[in-house]
Design a protein around this motif. Structure first.
Motif, PDB file in Angstrom:
ATOM      1  N   THR A  29      -8.287  10.069  -2.057  1.00  6.62           N
ATOM      2  CA  THR A  29      -8.797  10.525  -0.755  1.00  6.62           C
ATOM      3  C   THR A  29      -9.380  11.913  -0.960  1.00  6.62           C
ATOM      4  N   ARG A  40      -9.241  15.548   3.516  1.00  4.27           N
ATOM      5  CA  ARG A  40      -8.892  14.467   4.454  1.00  4.27           C
ATOM      6  C   ARG A  40      -7.540  13.825   4.124  1.00  4.27           C
ATOM      7  N   GLY A  81      -5.347   6.969   2.626  1.00  8.62           N
ATOM      8  CA  GLY A  81      -4.876   6.345   1.376  1.00  8.62           C
ATOM      9  C   GLY A  81      -4.041   5.109   1.692  1.00  8.62           C
ATOM     10  N   ALA A 126       1.354  10.413  -6.351  1.00 11.65           N
ATOM     11  CA  ALA A 126       1.253   9.275  -5.439  1.00 11.65           C
ATOM     12  C   ALA A 126       2.503   8.402  -5.445  1.00 11.65           C
ATOM     13  N   ARG A 128       5.545   8.673  -4.411  1.00 11.12           N
ATOM     14  CA  ARG A 128       6.305   8.551  -3.170  1.00 11.12           C
ATOM     15  C   ARG A 128       5.617   7.599  -2.182  1.00 11.12           C
ATOM     16  N   TYR A 147       3.652   5.081  -2.988  1.00 12.70           N
ATOM     17  CA  TYR A 147       3.812   3.708  -3.467  1.00 12.70           C
ATOM     18  C   TYR A 147       5.218   3.191  -3.168  1.00 12.70           C
ATOM     19  N   SER A 188       7.224   4.124  -0.816  1.00  7.77           N
ATOM     20  CA  SER A 188       7.417   3.892   0.622  1.00  7.77           C
ATOM     21  C   SER A 188       6.701   2.621   1.068  1.00  7.77           C
TER      22      SER A 188
END
Ligand SMILES: CC(C)(COP(=O)(O)OP(=O)(O)OC[C@H]1O[C@@H](n2cnc3c(N)ncnc32)[C@H](O)[C@@H]1OP(=O)(O)O)[C@@H](O)C(=O)NCCC(=O)NCCS
Length: 184
Positions: free
Chosen positions: A89, A93, A99, A125, A127, A129, A131
């Motif tokens: 992203t 933004r 994302g 990233a 966290r 993935y 979640s």
């Protein structure tokens, strides 16, 4: 006085062959910046040939991810694998759900089309993935190279798989197919 109406960024799905030259250029530009100049031509090649999910604000690409077909091996079985590539992203933004919007589309495609979803997770990233139900593959990782199966221990713990209800044993070995650049 007339007010200018702000339109919400929209999601577009397109096969690589249906991206406009302008979109291709904008996606590559986004990735070059988002990955701090470390996004290679090989990485770009890996992101092409499948389905792209892009978030467009007007004509500007503000988020991107793609899913491409690979073949993995597990316990003597060939698994049709949807591999997620080039998720990013635009820095200004982030943390607005773009994302996640991209990932939701790629996950839908994985669920409907592939035996398995997989990706190589950057720390930043992981966290997100987790979640979303992605889980690290805990077992040994290998690559099927032109000279045979080669262990890739440096990637252990960084390869995440989907969906969460996968019936594969994530403590067993997983072997990916061969390609130029980073194999995972
Ligand atoms: C990883 C990346 C793609 C995430 O993109 P993003 O658009 O910020 O993702 P989202 O906004 O959907 O979610 C990011 C976080 O913001 C949170 N968030 C989402 N909407 C939010 C909002 N409106 N307000 C505040 N937080 C929000 C999410 O819960 C998520 O939190 P988490 O870090 O605890 O999981 C982005 O940081 C990036 O481009 N990084 C550089 C490239 C990279 O590392 N790519 C991944 C390679 S594997």
């Amino acid at each position: 006085m007339p007010t200018t109406r702000q339109t919400e960024p929209r999601l577009r799905l397109a096969h690589t062959s249906d991206l406009t030259p302008r979109e291709r250029q904008a996606i590559r530009g986004l990735l070059d910046v988002a990955y701090d100049g470390e996004f290679t031509d090989a990485d770009w090649g890996h992101a092409l040939g499948g389905t792209h999910a892009i978030v467009l604000d007007g004509r500007a690409v503000v988020a991107h991810g793609s899913v491409v077909a690979r073949q993995f091996h597990y316990e003597g079985r060939a698994l049709k694998t949807g591999y997620v590539e080039a998720l990013a992203t635009r820095a200004d933004r982030r943390r607005r759900g773009y994302g996640s919007r991209v990932m939701a589309e790629l996950e839908r495609i994985i669920r409907s089309t592939y035996d398995l979803g997989a990706l190589g997770a950057a720390d930043e990233a992981a966290r997100m993935y987790l979640s979303r139900g992605w889980r690290a593959w805990g077992g040994p990782l290998h690559a099927l190279t032109p000279s045979g199966v080669v262990p890739t221990p440096e990637e252990r713990g960084c390869v995440y798989t989907f969906p969460p209800e996968l019936t594969l044993d994530r403590s067993k070995p997983l072997c990916c197919d061969w390609r130029a650049g980073d194999v995972w």
